[in-house]
Design a protein around this motif. Structure first.
Motif, mmCIF file in Angstrom:
data_model
loop_
_atom_site.group_PDB
_atom_site.id
_atom_site.type_symbol
_atom_site.label_atom_id
_atom_site.label_comp_id
_atom_site.label_asym_id
_atom_site.label_seq_id
_atom_site.Cartn_x
_atom_site.Cartn_y
_atom_site.Cartn_z
ATOM 1 N N VAL A 21 -18.590 25.421 12.395
ATOM 2 C CA VAL A 21 -17.315 25.356 12.616
ATOM 3 C C VAL A 21 -16.450 23.995 12.140
ATOM 4 O O VAL A 21 -15.647 24.342 11.760
ATOM 5 N N ARG A 22 -17.145 22.926 11.828
ATOM 6 C CA ARG A 22 -16.463 21.698 11.083
ATOM 7 C C ARG A 22 -16.468 22.017 9.654
ATOM 8 O O ARG A 22 -15.317 21.729 9.627
ATOM 9 N N HIS A 23 -16.879 22.410 8.909
ATOM 10 C CA HIS A 23 -16.670 23.506 7.433
ATOM 11 C C HIS A 23 -15.503 23.973 7.605
ATOM 12 O O HIS A 23 -14.463 24.150 6.771
ATOM 13 N N THR A 24 -15.090 25.021 8.765
ATOM 14 C CA THR A 24 -14.340 26.131 8.934
ATOM 15 C C THR A 24 -13.052 25.237 8.735
ATOM 16 O O THR A 24 -12.211 25.772 8.171
ATOM 17 N N ALA A 25 -13.170 24.242 10.168
ATOM 18 C CA ALA A 25 -11.390 23.421 10.600
ATOM 19 C C ALA A 25 -11.741 22.886 9.083
ATOM 20 O O ALA A 25 -10.242 22.750 9.069
ATOM 21 N N GLU A 26 -12.501 22.134 8.792
ATOM 22 C CA GLU A 26 -11.880 21.014 7.522
ATOM 23 C C GLU A 26 -11.488 21.760 6.411
ATOM 24 O O GLU A 26 -10.621 21.805 5.538
ATOM 25 N N ALA A 27 -12.008 23.363 6.365
ATOM 26 C CA ALA A 27 -11.126 23.996 5.183
ATOM 27 C C ALA A 27 -9.954 24.415 5.750
ATOM 28 O O ALA A 27 -8.946 25.378 4.656
ATOM 29 N N GLY A 28 -9.863 24.221 6.273
ATOM 30 C CA GLY A 28 -8.516 25.143 7.174
ATOM 31 C C GLY A 28 -8.079 26.328 7.441
ATOM 32 O O GLY A 28 -7.041 27.366 8.185
ATOM 33 N N LEU A 29 -9.366 26.432 8.145
ATOM 34 C CA LEU A 29 -9.373 27.951 8.957
ATOM 35 C C LEU A 29 -9.239 27.858 10.286
ATOM 36 O O LEU A 29 -9.556 26.463 10.520
ATOM 37 N N GLY A 30 -8.876 28.999 10.645
ATOM 38 C CA GLY A 30 -8.875 29.289 12.188
ATOM 39 C C GLY A 30 -9.860 29.879 13.060
ATOM 40 O O GLY A 30 -9.663 30.284 13.792
ATOM 41 N N HIS A 31 -10.027 31.032 11.976
ATOM 42 C CA HIS A 31 -11.514 31.479 12.814
ATOM 43 C C HIS A 31 -12.866 31.857 12.090
ATOM 44 O O HIS A 31 -12.789 31.456 11.514
ATOM 45 N N ILE A 32 -13.208 32.386 13.359
ATOM 46 C CA ILE A 32 -15.000 32.469 12.707
ATOM 47 C C ILE A 32 -15.640 32.904 13.481
ATOM 48 O O ILE A 32 -15.213 33.669 14.611
ATOM 49 N N GLY A 33 -16.546 34.014 12.428
ATOM 50 C CA GLY A 33 -16.956 35.004 12.859
ATOM 51 C C GLY A 33 -18.713 34.497 13.396
ATOM 52 O O GLY A 33 -19.206 34.532 12.350
ATOM 53 N N VAL A 34 -19.062 34.817 14.084
ATOM 54 C CA VAL A 34 -20.391 34.233 15.178
ATOM 55 C C VAL A 34 -21.277 35.446 14.691
ATOM 56 O O VAL A 34 -21.530 35.951 15.825
ATOM 57 N N TRP A 35 -22.431 34.423 14.751
ATOM 58 C CA TRP A 35 -23.924 35.402 14.897
ATOM 59 C C TRP A 35 -24.167 34.892 16.257
ATOM 60 O O TRP A 35 -24.499 34.120 16.316
ATOM 61 N N ARG A 36 -25.647 36.111 17.112
ATOM 62 C CA ARG A 36 -25.843 35.192 18.161
ATOM 63 C C ARG A 36 -26.625 34.510 18.234
ATOM 64 O O ARG A 36 -27.259 34.105 19.414
ATOM 65 N N HIS A 37 -27.391 33.998 16.964
ATOM 66 C CA HIS A 37 -28.796 33.239 17.154
ATOM 67 C C HIS A 37 -28.155 31.700 17.271
ATOM 68 O O HIS A 37 -29.188 30.928 18.157
ATOM 69 N N LEU A 38 -27.355 31.664 16.588
ATOM 70 C CA LEU A 38 -26.424 30.744 16.672
ATOM 71 C C LEU A 38 -25.730 30.095 18.340
ATOM 72 O O LEU A 38 -25.896 29.410 18.743
ATOM 73 N N VAL A 39 -24.761 31.282 18.607
ATOM 74 C CA VAL A 39 -24.895 30.985 20.102
ATOM 75 C C VAL A 39 -25.718 30.665 20.817
ATOM 76 O O VAL A 39 -25.847 29.027 21.833
#
Length: 295
Positions: A21-39
């Motif tokens: 999430v941190r890397h995604t936000a720092e890259a300026g993206l607004g969305h992330i597709g999440v895998w269940r094991h990370l949840v």
């Protein structure tokens, strides 16, 4: 804005959800597709949702449900319970899209660490069981505002991962159900080769079932672990322009996920991965999406 870029966390498998999430936000993206094991590792869906929302991101899809081909009652019951849990997690994360990898033959279940009848090679029967399990899950998905998004996989995965190999097969399976509860995903790695692809993407759009667009390239030679033959856009052999145009012409305007299983990409610095993603997406995918939208 349409066609916003999304990181699928399968591309950065060594990161925790918070790190991704941190890397995604720092890259300026607004969305992330999440895998269940990370949840699960984050402490469950509610905790994961807080991590995502605190960074100002939204979840484009949850990966994954599926594996519905068990032929024994115990295996079928376990699959249904796992998928009901996935539906609840998707709802808690605020995404309506649950990616479904439907599963392979019982005879090959052991390849992925599962259990099944090693003599059961019945492909048609496996597909029928997928249809039966989807029908059982649809009411539960509808109750939670979640869509089961069928993902056809490249035919080389038919034995162990998905008895659906074409977008047409996925749409046929979805047809008995409302578009709000069963949709399809176009993943370039899996479907780029299909001579019927343009017509089936148009069909998906006309039926209101085009739920997700995932991009990555098709690399050669095939890796020793075939799952890791996906590549960064531009590193392989897919022409992204036509496929992207067809997706946009079919009416899709949602996030576009980059999902890459590749040893080099998966182990390099995440900031480099995201920077390259943005560059290649802007160069190879986004122009065709925008050009296909009527002015």
């Amino acid at each position: 804005m349409s066609f916003e870029l999304s990181l699928n966390t399968g591309t950065t498998p060594n990161l925790t959800l918070a790190e991704a999430v941190r890397h995604t936000a720092e890259a300026g993206l607004g969305h992330i597709g999440v895998w269940r094991h990370l949840v699960a590792d984050a402490g469950g869906a509610e905790a994961a949702a807080r991590i995502v929302s605190a960074a100002g991101l939204t979840v484009s899809t949850l990966c994954r449900g599926g594996f519905l081909t068990a032929s024994d009652p115990a295996g079928q019951a376990a699959a249904l319970e796992s998928n009901r849990a996935a539906i609840r997690e998707a709802a808690a994360l605020g995404t309506s899209e649950l990616i479904m990898v439907v599963g392979g033959l019982p005879a090959a279940a052991h390849v992925l660490g599962g259990a099944g009848d090693r003599e059961d090679r019945g492909l048609d029967a496996a597909r029928e069981r997928v249809a039966d399990r989807i029908a059982e899950l649809v009411p539960y998905a509808a109750e939670h505002g979640v869509r089961l998004v069928l993902e056809p996989l490249h035919p080389m995965y038919a034995a162990d991962r998905a008895v659906l190999s074409t977008l047409g097969q996925a749409l046929d399976l979805a047809a008995p159900h409302p578009a709000e509860t069963v949709g399809v995903v176009v993943d370039t790695f899996h479907v780029w080769w299909d001579p019927q692809l343009r017509g089936q993407i148009a069909r998906a759009g006309a039926e209101g079932r085009l739920a997700s667009y995932q991009v990555c390239d098709f690399n050669l030679p095939i890796a020793a672990d075939a799952l890791k033959s996906r590549g960064m856009m531009g590193d392989g052999y897919i022409d992204f322009g036509p496929v992207s145009a067809w997706v946009a012409e079919a009416g899709y305007r949602g996030p576009v996920e980059v999902e890459i299983f590749n040893e080099e990409v998966n182990t390099q610095d995440a900031a480099l991965t995201l920077a390259t993603m943005r560059e290649r997406y802007a160069e190879l995918v986004l122009p065709a999406l925008h050009a296909a939208v009527p002015v």
